[in-house]
Design an enzyme around this catalytic site. Sequence first.
Site, mmCIF file in Angstrom:
data_model
loop_
_atom_site.group_PDB
_atom_site.id
_atom_site.type_symbol
_atom_site.label_atom_id
_atom_site.label_comp_id
_atom_site.label_asym_id
_atom_site.label_seq_id
_atom_site.Cartn_x
_atom_site.Cartn_y
_atom_site.Cartn_z
ATOM 1 N N HIS A 149 1.887 -0.084 0.697
ATOM 2 C CA HIS A 149 2.148 -1.348 1.385
ATOM 3 C C HIS A 149 3.623 -1.361 1.745
ATOM 4 O O HIS A 149 4.490 -1.443 0.870
ATOM 5 C CB HIS A 149 1.798 -2.540 0.493
ATOM 6 N N HIS A 276 3.323 -0.567 -6.612
ATOM 7 C CA HIS A 276 3.358 -1.702 -5.684
ATOM 8 C C HIS A 276 4.400 -2.703 -6.147
ATOM 9 O O HIS A 276 5.023 -2.543 -7.188
ATOM 10 C CB HIS A 276 1.996 -2.419 -5.691
#
Lengths: 389, 291
Positions: A149, A276
Amino acid sequence: MKWILFFGALIGLSICGRKRFFGDQVFRINVRNGDEISKLSQLVNSDNLKLNVWKSPSTFGRPMDVLVPSVSLQPVKSFLKSQGLEYSVTIEDLQIYREMDSIAGDFPELASRVKIGHSFENRPMYVLKFSTAEGRRRRPAIWLNAGIHSREWISQATAIWTARKIVSDYGKDPAITSILEKMDIFLLPVANPDGYVYTQTQNRLWRKTRSHNPGSPCVGADPNRNWNASFAGEGASDNPCSEVYHGPHANSEVEVKSVVDFIQEHGDFKCFIDLHSYSQLLMYPYGYTVKKAADADELDKVARCAAKALASLSGTTYQVGPTCTTVYPASGSSIDWAYDNGIKYAFTFELRDTGHYGFLLPANQIIPTAEETWLGLKTIMEHVRDNLY
Amino acid sequence: MPPSRRPPPASRPGGPRPGVLLAPLLLLALQGVAAAAPAGAGGPEDTPGLQDAELQRGLLQQAARAALHFFNFRAGSPSALRVLAAVLEGRARVNPKKECQVDLVFTTDHYNPEAGEERLGKCSARVFFRNQKPRPAINVTCTRLIEKNKRQQEDYLLYTHMKQLKTPLDIVSIPDSHGHIDPSLRPIWDLAFLGSSYVMWEKTTQFLHYYMAQISSVNQWKTNDDAVDFDYTVLLHEFSTQEIIPCRIHLVWYPGKPLKVKYHCQELQMPEEASGTEESSAVAPTELNNS
């Protein structure tokens, strides 16, 4: 800026001359005549802008490449506009790729940079392979995934710091030395290069890939909903405009497919860790169901150990648990796929912080985050080393 | 949702603060199947107690966040903003209309902790979630906070700093991409957070919760002798959908006076757009000193 100091420390002696930092851009400026050349010289020679010419045109009609530090972007753009100079922005080399190259160059016996595929916009996907194995002997392996991400910048930053840490500490730290005696480590610091470039040039909060969705004005799919593990199940969206759009089918995103193909071809991965941010969580499968994973008890114990080791450095507390109930239901996620494909030790870290800065974690927290995370990673890797199956 | 029961303390949501005790989540795990059967998902392979406890913890944190947004908004003080430290205890009740009442006790930290400052405030709250409808009804009281006079002094100091700021209209975003906020702009961030607290409270449901990610533009910044008039666009991050929601917020603030907020958010996914207006009433939350 603190990020400059950080990368200054990282890059150190390995790059002479020019240095590049996050947010810097390379402008390709068209020069059509002598008048434009002199206007450009004016710009380049101005002291305070700190511009760096990368490529000087030998004749008119060829463009000039200039490195513009992020702080000078606005004034340079205004200047070019006011002088009627045409330009485009290019990112020739991601800084992280150059650092990877540098690590492999500095420690050729231990590290090598391997291309495993390319992104939608045709950027290379590079992993660093750390191996002490003789010749090409295949060893059981660990996969460290980061930057899937793109807006979670602490993930890519932690990964590249970790790469440098592995090579620096091998032979000195008994833990990493013994891990590497038995296993190989593969590290993918930028699993979503197109997204990452986009966060630097257009939208700091972009999450997904940059693939085109036919019939939709919206771009990209969530690469962490695109894996073949209960694909298109609960916790993903079929709307291309959604941040958790799963894509048209499993592995539709070439960035995901590249990793899947590599891991399957290798055939002997024992551990998959995905980095993340944010929330300070350490999680294990499943995201796609509340059903308990067969190894949940063991994974839970390992995760708690790792969280404790992480906290021992600065007191940063992580919550531990299965993805679905710790954060939210999520189908098609990387660690669920890894786990269902025989990679038992599958974990997700959601790194700092818990919402104060969120994705925009200040640069002065990079090294503290990377250092504490390293303790958690080592705990997991040591357990894998001692429990090979 | 299980009928009312008292779960053991939930674990701390986290944050780099040395020396704070972490209530063990393990305790929840060991509690096992003591609770009544949970509603919804799960087959025979589940450990209903553990899953149930996790969901409970999530709901309590949700309620605590909502209560804090509301508290911060009502306090109307950018120098006295609080963040969640840990949920100590709580219980939830669901009625036949699927509305959920949560009673809880939690601790708070300063939003901008100063060196050496370790004073944890403690709050008790009743939060009423209206079955996926936003704007939970909230009653919250907190203790051990900055004494009222001191708070107003600090607010006034902040206000004088704000008056001295050159109109920051050419600033593109706060923080910048690297998380940096210029110290001189910190008051803007804090005031923006105060206004955003109102918006985030109004938008919170038992499933949706928000963080303020970035101020993406300052549209107007006016300070005069009786108010700061601040018109800005903020990017909110909704956690469960991972969406970024731009909200245009216009607030008027003066130290000690109730905050006035108007806003309009772009809901990219949903058909309706959310907007609202509030003039904070003169009723301040009751504070119990040194309890």
